[in-house]
Design a protein around this motif. Structure first.
Motif, PDB file in Angstrom:
ATOM      1  N   VAL A   5      89.844  78.596  35.684  1.00  0.00           N
ATOM      2  CA  VAL A   5      88.785  77.667  36.070  1.00  0.00           C
ATOM      3  C   VAL A   5      87.829  77.524  34.896  1.00  0.00           C
ATOM      4  O   VAL A   5      87.611  78.474  34.141  1.00  0.00           O
ATOM      5  N   VAL A   6      87.288  76.326  34.749  1.00  0.00           N
ATOM      6  CA  VAL A   6      86.317  76.040  33.692  1.00  0.00           C
ATOM      7  C   VAL A   6      85.021  75.600  34.353  1.00  0.00           C
ATOM      8  O   VAL A   6      85.016  74.684  35.172  1.00  0.00           O
ATOM      9  N   GLU A   7      83.930  76.258  33.988  1.00  0.00           N
ATOM     10  CA  GLU A   7      82.640  76.068  34.649  1.00  0.00           C
ATOM     11  C   GLU A   7      81.626  75.461  33.684  1.00  0.00           C
ATOM     12  O   GLU A   7      80.951  76.182  32.954  1.00  0.00           O
ATOM     13  N   PRO A   8      81.492  74.141  33.667  1.00  0.00           N
ATOM     14  CA  PRO A   8      80.425  73.542  32.863  1.00  0.00           C
ATOM     15  C   PRO A   8      79.064  73.759  33.525  1.00  0.00           C
ATOM     16  O   PRO A   8      78.965  73.903  34.749  1.00  0.00           O
ATOM     17  N   ALA A   9      78.023  73.744  32.704  1.00  0.00           N
ATOM     18  CA  ALA A   9      76.658  73.637  33.228  1.00  0.00           C
ATOM     19  C   ALA A   9      76.325  72.147  33.240  1.00  0.00           C
ATOM     20  O   ALA A   9      77.155  71.320  33.598  1.00  0.00           O
ATOM     21  N   THR A  69      81.512  76.591  29.505  1.00  0.00           N
ATOM     22  CA  THR A  69      81.600  75.630  28.405  1.00  0.00           C
ATOM     23  C   THR A  69      80.418  75.690  27.451  1.00  0.00           C
ATOM     24  O   THR A  69      80.402  74.963  26.460  1.00  0.00           O
ATOM     25  N   SER A  70      79.429  76.517  27.734  1.00  0.00           N
ATOM     26  CA  SER A  70      78.246  76.599  26.873  1.00  0.00           C
ATOM     27  C   SER A  70      77.500  77.887  27.185  1.00  0.00           C
ATOM     28  O   SER A  70      77.759  78.536  28.212  1.00  0.00           O
ATOM     29  N   GLN A  71      76.553  78.237  26.326  1.00  0.00           N
ATOM     30  CA  GLN A  71      75.725  79.410  26.604  1.00  0.00           C
ATOM     31  C   GLN A  71      74.891  79.193  27.857  1.00  0.00           C
ATOM     32  O   GLN A  71      74.653  80.129  28.638  1.00  0.00           O
TER      33      GLN A  71
END
Length: 278
Positions: free
Chosen positions: A180-184, A249-251
């Motif tokens: 799974v990929v979790e963007p903010a 996907t980002s800090q």
């Protein structure tokens, strides 16, 4: 048929899905970019031409399970077995539970969870028999942290994360990597496309809270990560030699999901979300 690996990506008319399709094409995969309405494919086609990569566009509505299966079968017949499935298509409904109908809740589950489940189930047999495959589902920070007025959306994203986390160790025994990929916050048109019908009620006791949250969320989205950068992580998850289950996907995404993943009693998440309400 093609000698290249075949990747199917859903929800590719814009945003993360569009850039994921292009990114996988740059990696040398034969990309079948699907969307509910191929009349909205102009941006993808133009960018593919500009970047000098080939993508095949097909119509696929994740809520039409028979139609979706037919699409995947056609892809397999034309290009060969599907090696990579990226579940990216999704939608969001705005409203707190009292404002949400059963139909609104069902719609979110249909798009964000049950549609994903149906597509994934359909590709599993061939992947299992070949002993290889990648299934990547784009979820959200909202699949880990419940956000005010996104009750239905977060419920559906929590559900699909649980589904995929349960599937992952079983699929791994057959050589299939599930992630799974979790963007903010990502700069997309999500806020413009939010279904806000539930808020169109007179004398709404939630209106002030909803307006405060909507403004805060809109500001975060406007200043968020570029869709192309988020898509690069999806591409990495789909192609890396060292797959793992959960990707941010980002800090900002790391920090946000960390509120919940390290929050054993739930107080950190509730405190942070309460501050969003003013």
């Amino acid at each position: 048929m093609t000698n290249r690996e075949v990747a199917v990506v859903t929800g590719t008319s814009s945003g993360v899905g569009l850039h994921t399709a292009l990114g996988l094409a740059h990696k040398g995969l034969h990309v079948v970019a699907t969307m509910r309405d191929t009349g909205r494919s102009a941006a993808l086609r133009a960018e593919a031409t500009r970047q000098d990569v080939d993508v095949t566009v097909r119509a696929l509505d994740v809520t039409d399970h028979d139609g979706a299966r037919a699409c995947l079968d056609e892809v397999t017949a034309e290009f060969g077995a599907i090696d990579v499935l990226v579940n990216n298509a999704g939608s969001a409904t705005f409203g707190t539970l009292e404002q949400l109908s059963d139909a609104a809740l069902q719609k979110q589950l249909d798009v964000n969870c049950l549609g994903v489940a149906a597509l994934t189930r359909h590709v599993l047999p061939a992947m299992r028999e070949s002993g290889a495959g990648r299934i990547v589902t784009v979820t959200s920070n909202g699949g880990v942290v419940g956000e005010p007025f996104l009750d239905a959306y977060c419920a559906s994203k929590f559900a699909v994360e649980g589904l995929m986390q349960s599937l992952a160790p079983v699929a791994a025994r057959f050589g299939i990597a599930v992630s799974v990929v979790e963007p903010a916050s990502v700069v997309t048109n999500m806020m413009e496309n939010l279904d806000t019908e539930a808020l169109a009620t007179p004398d709404d006791p939630y209106q002030d809270l909803a307006n405060t949250f909507f403004k805060a969320a809109g500001a975060l989205m406007a200043s968020g990560q570029a869709a192309q950068d988020a898509a690069a992580v999806v591409v990495e998850a789909a192609t890396t030699d060292t797959p793992r289950f959960r990707w941010q996907t980002s800090q900002a995404a790391v920090d946000f999901v960390g509120l919940s993943l390290a929050d054993l009693d739930g107080s950190n998440v509730l405190g942070a979300m309460s501050r969003w309400l003013g």
